[in-house]
Design an enzyme around this catalytic site. Sequence first.
Site, PDB file in Angstrom:
ATOM      1  N   SER A  86       2.727   6.507   7.176  1.00 58.68           N
ATOM      2  CA  SER A  86       2.285   5.943   5.979  1.00 58.68           C
ATOM      3  C   SER A  86       1.428   4.749   5.981  1.00 58.68           C
ATOM      4  O   SER A  86       0.786   4.429   5.000  1.00 58.68           O
ATOM      5  CB  SER A  86       3.529   5.384   5.222  1.00 58.68           C
ATOM      6  OG  SER A  86       4.090   4.227   6.042  1.00 58.68           O
ATOM      7  N   THR A 201       3.768   1.151   3.114  1.00 57.94           N
ATOM      8  CA  THR A 201       2.743   0.028   3.217  1.00 57.94           C
ATOM      9  C   THR A 201       3.197  -0.723   4.037  1.00 57.94           C
ATOM     10  O   THR A 201       4.564  -1.161   3.805  1.00 57.94           O
ATOM     11  CB  THR A 201       2.453  -0.520   1.797  1.00 57.94           C
ATOM     12  OG1 THR A 201       2.367   0.319   0.875  1.00 57.94           O
ATOM     13  CG2 THR A 201       1.330  -1.372   1.847  1.00 57.94           C
ATOM     14  N   THR A 219      -2.342   0.808   3.894  1.00 58.63           N
ATOM     15  CA  THR A 219      -1.503   2.077   3.836  1.00 58.63           C
ATOM     16  C   THR A 219      -2.536   3.356   3.781  1.00 58.63           C
ATOM     17  O   THR A 219      -3.778   3.195   3.664  1.00 58.63           O
ATOM     18  CB  THR A 219      -0.986   1.909   2.416  1.00 58.63           C
ATOM     19  OG1 THR A 219       0.006   3.127   2.333  1.00 58.63           O
ATOM     20  CG2 THR A 219      -1.819   2.130   1.420  1.00 58.63           C
ATOM     21  N   ARG A 229      -6.854   9.324  -5.229  1.00 54.24           N
ATOM     22  CA  ARG A 229      -5.708   8.496  -5.876  1.00 54.24           C
ATOM     23  C   ARG A 229      -5.759   7.173  -5.042  1.00 54.24           C
ATOM     24  O   ARG A 229      -5.783   7.085  -3.839  1.00 54.24           O
ATOM     25  CB  ARG A 229      -4.249   9.032  -5.951  1.00 54.24           C
ATOM     26  CG  ARG A 229      -3.196   8.261  -6.393  1.00 54.24           C
ATOM     27  CD  ARG A 229      -2.379   7.483  -5.045  1.00 54.24           C
ATOM     28  NE  ARG A 229      -1.270   6.756  -5.529  1.00 54.24           N
ATOM     29  CZ  ARG A 229      -0.441   5.823  -4.963  1.00 54.24           C
ATOM     30  NH1 ARG A 229      -0.845   5.649  -3.690  1.00 54.24           N
ATOM     31  NH2 ARG A 229       0.343   5.240  -5.667  1.00 54.24           N
ATOM     32  N   VAL A 230      -5.625   6.029  -5.821  1.00 53.40           N
ATOM     33  CA  VAL A 230      -5.472   4.820  -5.208  1.00 53.40           C
ATOM     34  C   VAL A 230      -4.346   4.035  -5.572  1.00 53.40           C
ATOM     35  O   VAL A 230      -4.206   3.914  -7.006  1.00 53.40           O
ATOM     36  CB  VAL A 230      -6.961   3.886  -5.398  1.00 53.40           C
ATOM     37  CG1 VAL A 230      -6.727   2.417  -4.963  1.00 53.40           C
ATOM     38  CG2 VAL A 230      -8.095   4.397  -4.602  1.00 53.40           C
ATOM     39  N   THR A 252       5.595  -3.441  -1.950  1.00 53.68           N
ATOM     40  CA  THR A 252       5.687  -2.110  -1.400  1.00 53.68           C
ATOM     41  C   THR A 252       6.444  -1.183  -2.330  1.00 53.68           C
ATOM     42  O   THR A 252       7.129  -1.562  -3.526  1.00 53.68           O
ATOM     43  CB  THR A 252       6.650  -2.020  -0.047  1.00 53.68           C
ATOM     44  OG1 THR A 252       6.722  -0.927   0.545  1.00 53.68           O
ATOM     45  CG2 THR A 252       8.106  -2.636  -0.532  1.00 53.68           C
ATOM     46  N   GLY A 253       6.469   0.286  -2.345  1.00 51.42           N
ATOM     47  CA  GLY A 253       7.035   1.300  -3.485  1.00 51.42           C
ATOM     48  C   GLY A 253       5.920   1.948  -4.154  1.00 51.42           C
ATOM     49  O   GLY A 253       4.865   2.129  -3.703  1.00 51.42           O
ATOM     50  N   GLY A 255       3.289   2.485  -6.299  1.00 53.78           N
ATOM     51  CA  GLY A 255       1.804   1.467  -6.402  1.00 53.78           C
ATOM     52  C   GLY A 255       1.563   1.370  -8.025  1.00 53.78           C
ATOM     53  O   GLY A 255       1.180   0.339  -8.409  1.00 53.78           O
TER      54      GLY A 255
END
Length: 346
Positions: A86, A201, A219, A229-230, A252-253, A255
């Site tokens: 990741s 991340t 990440t 995708r960002v 984190t999680g 985004g």
Amino acid sequence: MPSRRDFLKTSMLAAGALAVPRLAPAAAARAQGALPAAGGARVVSTWDFGVAANRAAWALLSQGGKALDAVEAGVQVPEADLANHSVGKGGYPDRDGRVTLDASIMDGDGRCGAVACLERIAHPVKVARRVMEATPHVLLVGDGALQFAREQGFPEENLLTPEAEQAWREWLKTAKYKPVANSENLDYRRSLPGGKDNHDTIGMLALDAHGHLAGACTTSGMAWKLHGRVGDSPIIGAGLYVDGEVGGATSTGVGEEVIRNAGSFLVVELMRQGRSPQEACEEAVRRIVKKRPDGAKELQVGFLALRRDGAVGAHAIQQGFTYAVCDALRQDRLLASPSVYATSFS
């Protein structure tokens, strides 16, 4: 990854590669107080791979080094770890088989830099710092970010490892993916070859012996994402925010949910208003859950905060989010974050 937003089950945490004792949430809360008088420096980061990252940062902080240098050095450890799917060069690709990396770095004085959708460069955090220091900009993306990295002399390499390519080709057999925020984690999990779980991340926050704060976040994004995708990691104010007068926060999680709520900026502003780091993280999580009442149980978002006096807070939607703390008293603490829901994804 495979899910950038996937969280390890408690049983897997206990058997993790870093053989570090994990504390219960109550014990974690006791460890979140401000630094002792003899302390000074402290570094915190997300997930169990944050332990090794913290040690690299601490090698600088313990010698009086700067927080900014420490976070840059620290997050390069997971960026270089081929077993980490990741972050960095071991990351899983998008649905087109391309590994794209995101990173940001921020100093307590407000200077910041970031790159997004960067290919062929193993350490995006280093490019992010160069953006901060060598350009008038904050964020460079895609081909422009790669062009800048080349001009700055960063070496290029193929980031698609054999293991990541094999996982991608296995995923292509079914291509199960729904770009819907509240189902991403479950879709990823079902699609993983061998049923593997991975982390997420790495966000890192540091306070140095001089009282200066800095943070970094890096990440490879969600596995099998749409190309381009960002997520939140390179977005200042979403995945990372640091204010030297107050403190710093990272996330984190999923985004998209963090971006929608300007999550890390919100945590810092709540601390500015007098909330403790723990209270600020809890409120930021509550706001996300409130906006997603029907889907929150399938979401994961966690926040980690470090106040300028060294106090730490963390909170998540789901059980399973862990974070590492390192200071002069101990360099290997891995703590379990409190959460809204008591059961992790299954």
